[in-house]
Scaffold this active site. Structure first.
Site, PDB file in Angstrom:
ATOM      1  N   ASN A 195       0.889  -1.162   0.093  1.00  0.00           N
ATOM      2  CA  ASN A 195      -0.072  -0.058   0.230  1.00  0.00           C
ATOM      3  C   ASN A 195       0.782   1.228  -0.284  1.00  0.00           C
ATOM      4  O   ASN A 195       1.895   1.369   0.640  1.00  0.00           O
ATOM      5  CB  ASN A 195      -0.936   0.046   1.030  1.00  0.00           C
ATOM      6  CG  ASN A 195      -0.323  -0.107   2.575  1.00  0.00           C
ATOM      7  OD1 ASN A 195       0.612  -1.048   2.775  1.00  0.00           O
ATOM      8  ND2 ASN A 195      -0.807   0.574   3.569  1.00  0.00           N
ATOM      9  N   GLU A 232       0.431   4.929   0.376  1.00  0.00           N
ATOM     10  CA  GLU A 232      -0.561   6.263   1.023  1.00  0.00           C
ATOM     11  C   GLU A 232      -0.257   7.628   0.427  1.00  0.00           C
ATOM     12  O   GLU A 232       0.665   7.895   0.150  1.00  0.00           O
ATOM     13  CB  GLU A 232      -0.873   6.277   2.495  1.00  0.00           C
ATOM     14  CG  GLU A 232      -1.483   4.956   3.064  1.00  0.00           C
ATOM     15  CD  GLU A 232      -1.657   4.808   4.414  1.00  0.00           C
ATOM     16  OE1 GLU A 232      -2.105   3.985   4.941  1.00  0.00           O
ATOM     17  OE2 GLU A 232      -0.805   5.700   5.230  1.00  0.00           O
ATOM     18  N   CYS A 258      -4.036   0.790  -2.505  1.00  0.00           N
ATOM     19  CA  CYS A 258      -4.095  -0.565  -1.814  1.00  0.00           C
ATOM     20  C   CYS A 258      -2.730  -1.390  -2.341  1.00  0.00           C
ATOM     21  O   CYS A 258      -2.548  -1.386  -3.494  1.00  0.00           O
ATOM     22  CB  CYS A 258      -5.290  -1.045  -1.680  1.00  0.00           C
ATOM     23  SG  CYS A 258      -6.425  -0.243  -1.048  1.00  0.00           S
ATOM     24  N   GLU A 308      -2.915  -4.579  -2.957  1.00  0.00           N
ATOM     25  CA  GLU A 308      -3.512  -5.619  -3.926  1.00  0.00           C
ATOM     26  C   GLU A 308      -3.676  -4.824  -5.486  1.00  0.00           C
ATOM     27  O   GLU A 308      -3.204  -5.538  -6.420  1.00  0.00           O
ATOM     28  CB  GLU A 308      -4.873  -5.906  -3.716  1.00  0.00           C
ATOM     29  CG  GLU A 308      -4.772  -6.668  -2.263  1.00  0.00           C
ATOM     30  CD  GLU A 308      -5.190  -5.797  -1.144  1.00  0.00           C
ATOM     31  OE1 GLU A 308      -5.635  -6.270  -0.045  1.00  0.00           O
ATOM     32  OE2 GLU A 308      -4.801  -4.761  -1.146  1.00  0.00           O
ATOM     33  N   CYS A 351     -10.084  -4.694   0.172  1.00  0.00           N
ATOM     34  CA  CYS A 351     -11.232  -3.923   0.417  1.00  0.00           C
ATOM     35  C   CYS A 351     -12.230  -4.107  -0.943  1.00  0.00           C
ATOM     36  O   CYS A 351     -11.854  -4.793  -1.783  1.00  0.00           O
ATOM     37  CB  CYS A 351     -10.813  -2.245   0.521  1.00  0.00           C
ATOM     38  SG  CYS A 351     -10.133  -1.726  -1.110  1.00  0.00           S
ATOM     39  N   CYS A 370     -10.563  -2.966  -4.188  1.00  0.00           N
ATOM     40  CA  CYS A 370      -9.493  -4.100  -4.853  1.00  0.00           C
ATOM     41  C   CYS A 370     -10.229  -5.414  -5.365  1.00  0.00           C
ATOM     42  O   CYS A 370      -9.556  -6.054  -6.168  1.00  0.00           O
ATOM     43  CB  CYS A 370      -8.484  -4.479  -3.369  1.00  0.00           C
ATOM     44  SG  CYS A 370      -7.389  -2.985  -3.153  1.00  0.00           S
TER      45      CYS A 370
END
Length: 198
Positions: free
Chosen positions: A61, A63, A72, A74, A112, A115
């Site tokens: 990830n 940010e 993210c 993934e 999430c 993703c």
């Protein structure tokens, strides 16, 4: 009205019970957590994708102070995998996470919703299920496919309501696709896809 329960198939196992191939993928996901850039959440996630050409692509990830601009683990792994290996197909993804205390999360961390939707696109592109391995120090969950994580998914643009088809199939014009458009002054965004020129 009838109830129609949705059952998500899941195997529960441990690290030592994994096959050598799955253990290699989990190890890659665990390594990737150390490369996360998470100064805001302090939640480090790593993902590793095995491709049909035998390669493994890792992602973490990343940010951003403007939260929606982050990505993210993934999706980082998925987008890089397909960019670097466009002819390979996704076979499996492993996901591992380190909590805000700097320790591995005690239970598996699933992807999430965004993703799941992104990964589903590459599973469809592969034309076969892509297994999902959710890692933790105790239980590890193995799911048979990305679609099992997102049973009621948006996965077929061409079967959307008639109005979308009217917009895409204008009289006297070749059909538009998400990757082809024609030049005219008007633009419209459909179903969360990139803009089409009409």
């Amino acid at each position: 009205m009838t109830d129609d329960p949705i059952i998500i198939p899941r195997k529960r196992t441990s690290y030592h019970e994994l096959t050598d191939s799955d253990r290699e993928l989990v190890d890659a996901a665990r390594r990737a957590t150390s490369r996360a850039y998470a100064p805001y959440s302090h939640f480090h996630v790593g993902a590793a994708i095995r491709l049909s050409d035998g390669s493994i692509t890792e992602g973490s990830n990343q940010e951003n102070a403007a939260f929606p601009s982050g990505t993210c683990a993934e999706r980082t792994a998925a987008y890089y995998a397909h960019s670097a290996h466009p002819d390979a197909r996704f076979e499996a993804i492993a996901i591992s996470a380190m909590g805000t205390d700097g320790q591995p999360t005690p239970t598996p961390t699933p992807p999430c919703g965004a993703c799941r939707q992104a990964l589903l696109e590459y599973e469809k592109l592969a034309g076969q299920p892509a297994r999902v391995i959710l890692d933790s120090p105790g239980d590890i969950y193995i799911l048979p496919s990305v679609s099992s994580l997102l049973p009621l998914s948006f996965s077929d643009f061409w079967n959307r309501p008639h109005r979308y088809r009217q917009l895409l199939y204008a009289p006297g014009r070749e059909p538009l696709t998400p990757y082809r458009s024609v030049r005219t002054p008007h633009r419209i965004a459909l179903a969360g896809l990139s803009c089409f020129s009409l």
